[in-house]
Design an enzyme around this catalytic site. Structure first.
Site, PDB file in Angstrom:
ATOM      1  N   GLU A   1     -21.684  10.656  -0.875  1.00 39.31           N
ATOM      2  CA  GLU A   1     -22.001   9.350  -1.444  1.00 39.31           C
ATOM      3  C   GLU A   1     -22.233   9.317  -2.953  1.00 39.31           C
ATOM      4  OE1 GLU A   1     -25.449   8.439   1.089  1.00 39.31           O
ATOM      5  OE2 GLU A   1     -24.237   6.802   1.840  1.00 39.31           O
TER       6      GLU A   1
ATOM      7  N   CYS B   1       0.789  -1.233   0.000  1.00 40.34           N
ATOM      8  CA  CYS B   1       0.000   0.000   0.000  1.00 40.34           C
ATOM      9  C   CYS B   1       0.818   1.279   0.000  1.00 40.34           C
ATOM     10  CB  CYS B   1      -0.956   0.001   1.186  1.00 40.34           C
ATOM     11  SG  CYS B   1      -0.186   0.327   2.776  1.00 40.34           S
TER      12      CYS B   1
HETATM   13  S1  FES Z   1       3.264  -1.171   2.296  1.00 37.22           S
HETATM   14 FE1  FES Z   1       1.432  -1.247   3.406  1.00 37.22          FE
HETATM   15  S2  FES Z   1       2.150  -0.954   5.425  1.00 37.22           S
HETATM   16 FE2  FES Z   1       3.945  -1.162   4.314  1.00 37.22          FE
END
Ligand code: FES
Ligand SMILES: Cc1cc2nc3c(=O)[nH]c(=O)nc-3n(C[C@H](O)[C@H](O)[C@H](O)COP(=O)(O)OP(=O)(O)OC[C@H]3O[C@@H](n4cnc5c(N)ncnc54)[C@H](O)[C@@H]3O)c2cc1C
Ligand code: FES
Length: 1339
Positions: free
Chosen positions: A1271, A49
């Protein structure tokens, strides 16, 4: 082992010396928990992420320079940082000292909403600027490819960061096409402003701090000295469970491997790390090979590139990029193919850490490099204490999944990647769920050597990953086609042989057997065409490739999203100090950009704090015979096990008289239901111990998971709902045509970047407890906790500072989690922290309901719809949660903007054995609307009419219209949005262009679709439509506002401050909102239904007006007094400077007996038009352009409103295209993190995304004439779905197939490809197998 080494590294310029460094400690937890630097966030713990991005700098003594690169702190072992300098977001700049321009610009450009991704974004950009102070747009795109944001839609982040690019003529730098800048392309109205009170600038660019690299933290001289004097001594580290050796000499490494053949060897830790962190893999001895210079060497020789096994993928990419520029094109073909793969492989941070050797030796067929390197005839140099040997890189090197043909004492030293010869042609392919930052379903490497001057095949190499458990060579194809001419009969034979060679088992890990096989053949077809093209250029091809085939050869170009936003300026008469209507920055954007903003898990530990980890059911429907925690209680650090018997009050969460157990007591109703929880001194101890709880189950019948099965079992929740207008049955009897069809829409995971959690702190008297909680409905959490503890609500105080995204997912389940945590705190008498891992969060908390809409429609040949009878089924999961209200919203929205005279909607919530589905932005609205849009789309297809004409014929048009439940409204602004949207999008011109494109491209097709929208705002349960606030003025004139809403990125606090500022006539800087606290504003409604600002804004206004009335006599008496003087005077005159405000919203209600009522406060209108292009051979698609015109009334803050529109739309893009939850046939959720579940990344945002707030729109009755916006825009994502469907239809029609075909949402690459039927899909017969072989089911 020798005594542990001293680990020395720097964090933000400060030296860190660890004498007992633990090899299991990752940098993320070290920063957050040991050093207290909480700016770096946990989003997934597996590199997926980018929230945890930091910059690492090292002195490279070979090149005598400092290198800087971004890494994912969650996968970075601290012991691998010896000699490195780490910079976190806190080290970049702060509001106390000085902001860094990166921080300032992301904030001012409105690129930070909830702010949870912001530090990671800042760090990725900062690392880029450290290497390249004037980057190109492509550099920015690459730098941010590994950072996910769930709120913004990325465009504002890019807008902030692109200000660092080299100054150009205002071009977006996406590359010129047809001699024109992308801003000037046909139909683009980016630089066009028709009216002078329309503004296109959401932030001023002229007052930005300049980038001054001399202000950056310098690389610590001490580390430079340390590296220069490099000590060859190995490093040893011993942790609680694991020891690690880090040799710096090759010979020592080989000795270690010989002595400890079973020890794990790591370099980048990007394969081993996630296995250890997320899958519990354990290695007591680890050898770190990242310090050995021979392994990192990259050299160009006469035969090509020799790359050390420990060379990072980024370094490899950079080296090749530099080299190919100078190289003859013929020699560089292999490197070009490799580069094409590398640019989509993972994100930049992962590529900075991951090594080529690790990629190969992970021996995972979904990794991309083996197939292309094998095709390129690479040689591996393998070394051990006994010497070196060279092995060809081919399928024999990978005997089984996860296994390479290496002896345990051997190490991969380097890889030779040879130049290509002039008659060798090469290609590499990959297709994934998301074009970038996603593992491929299938990857392929292909090389053919053609006899010089002919078209005869001398040798052929075709390798695939992802079609078996290991690397697969298309053996027969490669052998039998030698000496064939590269012609059409060659292609037919190749396809026949590939069909034999590639045998994808129906039970292949990851499923999609038929698609994978189709991809394998389709990739080969692409290769065939590419080689034909190259041979044609050399005049040796006997095949004439039709020009309409050529576009299939170009991969989609990933562009940086650009666009225009427009809004109406406030009137010139408005005082300049009045901020309402102006695009003010989010109240805490600077704090979010510097990492100072605190989320619940950033709060420092409370003394004696414990951690809790949930124990969840492994069975979908079973009697719980026994729960045995005895083994757990002996585990290190474990303090308690809690379950139903420990709840002092009620073991249930009550929601409108519907109870749901906190802990399952007698019966488990789904996999993932909470049965108990382990409380321990540390998170790791709690997590490990939780796995040891023994639960004995007895399976119960029935067990089913899908809507279809629930219908068969007649398993429904009550109440069922029905709304009807006109005489549907009669109209169906008389309609010219009848259409019966259905649309399935899969569910969606909230994937807020901050996972759910809470800290429960017992106060030690009267049963009091404070909770610091990530809840968007603090009052409900308070109520549930009080009931569980058996105390009054006045003893429980919930504090919500901010949420790292919520989207409806932090209303219900968080109340149960809080109650469970509070029970643990009560039992132990100590503070307890709950912070769900991403996988548990996805498993336990569930998301948006899957829906099935079955419809029967009567229509006439001119496209008029005379009757529609739609039954909506939702999958509610195992408990009721908010499902009935969500279903109500779906059927209340089913008419969208269409006046269908005879309309019936029924809503049925199915009860299945899945985790209970819950609220998600849109709350059933998108599903209700999309089924109706499907009706419109299908009617248009059947009538052979343009879909927009059918939509227009059926729209509400009278001044006063009534919904199907008899709520009056005026559709004028919807029609204005629609007309403006089509006009701004140049819809008719582009439709013609799309048709032209489709007629001249066989393997690429485009589609364009527009939809109108009418979306109800507010709660249809009237009592919820209330808002409360408390405004306190202090003696120094500063103002503290409290209200019942929660700040989750939507900017409710900023808007509340703007409102208070207008009424009190003080600058926004004098007004502060600290937190949402149940002790300040009681009984607040959830921040939901797009109603937050309406409720809270009115309440704040009310409180401020009360205060102003009290101050009025003083103002009149001393008009020359400053605000502060007035307040001082008021204090001395004993005037109360504290006021509550209240808003009693509209009395909405629906009489469900009659199926009528005033369901909503008002409607937000809009229209959206999107164009996409699909690759018919792979199913890939590209979102080309989207135009949105939306009516938000008179916007209180256009920047925040545009942010909501873009963010909501991009969430919708995910919902309708790439976000696919997978459940096994046993009801186990398989997609439990960003590796398996793909939310939109930068590459998914339309290359051009234009958002226009409708001008001259007012909403009388709501706060300052504005409208709610949170929304509605999610639904606009369906324009991408229907545009894809139109593009597929174009492909099918060209092949003589019907334009009528089923397509369920999300329209994934797999579905697109398989719907574009052609000779290749026909060749690949459906794999057969029993239900055990089914990888996942549509629930
Ligand atoms: S890449 Fe998601 S917390 Fe490290
Ligand atoms: C979020 C994420 C996304 C990813 N996306 C992709 C993708 O799209 N495509 C793709 O192809 N890959 C992808 N990967 C995988 C990534 O490329 C590999 O994890 C990486 O290349 C492994 O290198 P490493 O140095 O980190 O290996 P490590 O984890 O350190 O080691 C991996 C394995 O290789 C062995 N090994 C490493 N070097 C040697 C050596 N010199 N001699 C002997 N054995 C050795 C180790 O013993 C271990 O078994 C992704 C990974 C993550 C975390
Ligand atoms: S602002 Fe990016 S995740 Fe919320």
């Amino acid at each position: 082992m020798s005594s542990p080494s001293e680990l020395i590294f720097f964090i933000n310029g400060r030296k860190v010396v660890e004498r007992n460094a633990d090899p299991e400690q990752m940098l993320l937890s070290f920063l957050r928990r040991r050093v207290g630097l909480t700016g770096t966030k946990y989003g997934c713990g597996g590199g997926g992420c980018g929230s945890c991005t930091v910059m690492v700098s090292r002195y490279d003594r070979n090149h005598e320079r400092v290198v800087h690169y971004a890494v994912n702190a969650c996968l970075q072992p601290i012991v691998a940082l010896h000699g490195a300098a780490v910079v976190t977001v806190e080290g970049v700049g702060s509001t106390d000292t000085k902001l860094h321009p990166v921080q300032e610009r992301i904030a001012k450009a409105h690129g930070s909403q909830c702010g949870f991704c912001t530090p990671g974004m800042v760090m990725s950009m900062y690392a880029l600027l450290r290497n390249k102070p004037q980057p190109t747009m492509e550099d920015i795109r690459e730098a941010l490819g590994g950072n996910l944001c769930r709120c913004t839609g990325y465009r504002p982040i890019i807008d902030g960061f692109k200000t660092f690019c080299e100054k150009s003529s205002g071009c977006c730098q996406n590359g010129r096409e047809e001699g024109r800048c992308c801003m000037e392309r046909k139909g683009s109205k980016m630089n066009h402003s028709e009216e002078n009170d329309i503004c296109h600038k959401l932030f001023p660019m002229d007052d930005f701090l300049p980038l001054d690299p001399s202000q950056d933290l310098i690389f610590p001289p001490e580390l430079m000295m340390m590296e220069k004097k490099f000590s060859a001594a190995p490093l040893y580290f011993q942790g609680e469970r694991v020891r690690l050796v880090a040799p710096s000499e090759l010979l020592h490494l080989l000795e270690l491997k010989a002595d400890h053949p079973s020890a794990a060897l790591i370099v980048g830790n990007t394969t081993i790390g996630p296995k250890m962190l997320l899958k519990g893999e354990f290695h007591p001895l680890v050898i770190y090979a990242g310090r050995i210079s021979e392994l990192g060497a990259v050299t160009w020789g006469k035969n090509g590139l020799m790359v050390g096994a420990a060379c990072s993928l980024s370094t490899l990419k950079e080296e090749m990029e530099k080299a190919v520029v100078e190289m003859e094109a013929e020699k560089a073909r292999g490197y070009q193919a490799l580069l094409q793969i590398l640019q989509c492989l993972a994100g930049k941070q992962i590529r900075n850490m991951a090594t080529i050797g690790g990629n190969l030796l992970s021996a995972n067929p979904k990794y991309d490099l083996s197939s292309v390197l094998a095709a390129l005839d690479c040689t591996l140099h393998v070394i051990s204490k006994d010497g070196m040997r060279s092995v060809p890189l081919d399928e024999k090197f990978f005997p089984a999944f996860g296994k390479a043909a290496l002896r345990p004492d051997e190490v991969l030293l380097s890889i030779d990647i040879p130049y290509t010869n002039s008659w060798e042609f090469v290609a590499a392919y990959r297709q994934a769920q998301r074009r970038e930052f996603a593992f491929s379903f299938v990857n392929a490497g292909m090389k053919v050597a053609i006899r010089e001057g002919t078209d005869i095949v001398e040798s052929l190499k075709v390798y695939y990953g992802g079609v078996g458990s290991t690397l697969v060579k298309a053996e027969q194809t490669c052998q039998q086609l030698v000496c064939w001419s590269w012609r059409e009969d060659f292609l037919s034979e190749a396809c026949r042989l590939l069909n034999v060679d590639i045998n994808v088992s129906p039970s292949i890990h990851g499923g999609r057997a038929e698609y994978r096989k189709t991809l394998a053949v389709s990739f080969f077809f692409k290769f065939y065409m590419q080689v034909v093209l190259e041979m044609t250029e050399r005049g040796v091809s006997g095949v004439a490739l039709p020009p309409e085939y050529l576009s299939a050869l170009k991969p989609f170009k990933n562009e940086v999203p650009q666009g225009q936003q427009s809004f109406q300026l406030v009137s010139e008469a408005q005082p300049c100090g009045d901020p309402v209507g102006r695009p003010s920055m989010h109240q805490s954007a600077f704090q979010q950009a510097t990492g100072e903003a605190k989320y619940y898990d950033d709060l420092p530990p409370v003394q004696g704090e414990l951690f809790i980890h949930m124990v969840t059911s492994l069975r979908a429907h079973a009697r719980i015979i026994n729960i045995d925690p005895s083994e757990v209680l002996n585990q290190p650090g474990v303090v308690a096990f809690v379950s139903a018997g420990d709840v002092p009050g009620a073991n249930r969460r009550l929601w409108f008289s519907h109870p749901e157990e906190l802990f399952a007591q007698e019966e488990a109703l789904c996999v993932g239901q909470i049965i108990g929880a382990v409380v321990a001194e540390t998170r790791e101890q709690a997590r490990r111990a939780a796995e040891k709880v023994q639960v004995t189950y007895q399976d119960l019948q029935p067990i089913f998971f899908t809507i279809e099965d629930a219908i068969k079992h007649e398993s429904f929740f009550e109440p069922k709902r029905k709304v009807e207008r006109g005489d549907v049955d009669e109209a169906l009897r008389t309609a010219e045509h009848i259409l019966e069809d259905q649309l399935y829409m899969g569910g969606q995971e909230h994937f807020y970047m901050e996972t759910q959690g809470v800290i429960a702190v017992p106060k030690g008297e009267h049963g009091e407890m404070d909770l610091f909680v990530a809840s968007q409905h603090a009052a409900f959490t308070q109520e549930v906790v009080a009931m569980a503890l058996g105390v009054d609500s006045n003893k429980i105080t919930c504090h919500v500072k901010r949420l790292g995204g919520a989207f409806g997912g932090k209303v219900m389940k968080i109340a149960s989690l809080s109650a469970i945590t509070a029970v643990a705190a009560r039992k132990t008498g100590r503070a307890v922290r709950c912070c769900l891992d991403r996988g548990d969060d996805m498993l336990i908390t569930s998301g948006r309901h899957p829906f099935l809409g079955k419809y029967k429609v009567g229509y006439n040949s001119d496209g008029t719809i005379v009757a529609a009878d739609i039954t909506y089924y939702s999958n509610g999961g195992c408990t009721l949660d908010e499902s009935p209200f969500i279903m109500e919203k779906a059927i209340l929205h089913m008419d969208n903007g269409y006046k269908i005279p005879n309309l019936r909607g029924r809503g049925v919530v199915c009860k299945t054995y899945l985790p209970s589905y819950t609220a998600f932005r849109g709350f059933g609205g998108p599903q209700g609307l999309t089924v109706m849009e499907s009706v419109l789309h299908e009617v248009a297809v059947r009538c052979g009419l343009p879909p927009e004409k059918v939509r227009e014929i059926n729209m509400y048009r009278e001044q006063q219209c009534y919904t199907h439940y008899k709520q009056p409204f005026c559709p004028t602004d919807m029609l204005r949005c629609w007309d403006e949207c089509l006009e701004k999008a140049s819809y008719q011109d582009r439709l013609r262009e799309v048709q032209l494109f489709n007629s001249s491209n066989r393997w690429r097709k485009r589609g364009i679709t527009a939809v109108p929208m009418k979306f109800g705002v507010g709660f249809s349960k009237g009592f919820y439509n209330q808002g409360a606030a408390l405004v306190n003025i202090f003696k120094d004139g500063s103002v503290l506002v409290s209200h019942g809403g929660t700040e989750m990125g939507q900017g409710i606090n900023t808007k509340a401050i703007q409102i208070a500022s207008r009424v009190l006539q003080v600058p926004m800087s004098s007004i502060f909102i600290k937190e949402t606290c149940t002790g300040n504003v009681p009984n607040a409604a959830p921040s939901a239904a797009s109603f937050g600002t309406d409720a809270v804004g009115m309440a704040v206004k009310d409180a401020c007006e009360k205060l102003m009335r009290r101050l009025q006599p003083l103002t009149e008496k001393n008009p020359q007094h400053t605000w502060k003087q007035q307040i001082t005077e008021a204090y001395f005159q004993k005037i109360s400077l504290s006021a509550t405000g209240f808003f009693m919203g509209p009395p909405t209600n629906v009489d469900w007996e009659k199926g009528e009522g005033q369901a909503y406060y008002y409607f937000t209108f809009g229209a959206c038009c999107s164009e996409v292009e699909i690759d018919c051979l792979t199913g890939d698609h590209k979102n080309i352009r989207t135009d949105i015109v939306i009516d938000v009334g008179k916007s209180i803050n256009p920047a925040l409103d545009v942010g909501q529109v873009e963010g909501g739309f991009v969430q919708g893009v995910g919902l309708y295209t790439i976000e696919e939850l997978q459940f096994s046939a046993d009801g186990v959720l398989k997609t439990r993190g960003p590796t398996q579940y793909k939310i939109p990344a930068l590459c998914d945002v339309p290359a051009e995304l234009n958002v226009h707030l409708l001008a001259n729109a007012e909403n009388p009755g709501a706060i300052y004439l504005s409208k709610g916006i949170g929304e509605p825009p999610v639904f606009f994502g369906c324009t991408i779905f229907f545009a894809i469907k139109a593009a597929i239809a174009a492909a099918r029609q060209e092949r003589g197939l019907s334009a009528i075909f089923p397509l369920s949402s999300p329209a994934t690459a797999e579905k697109i490809r398989m719907a574009c039927q052609d000779q290749f899909t026909k060749m690949v017969s459906s794999p057969t197998g029993d239900s055990a072989a089914v990888w996942c089911i549509d629930v």
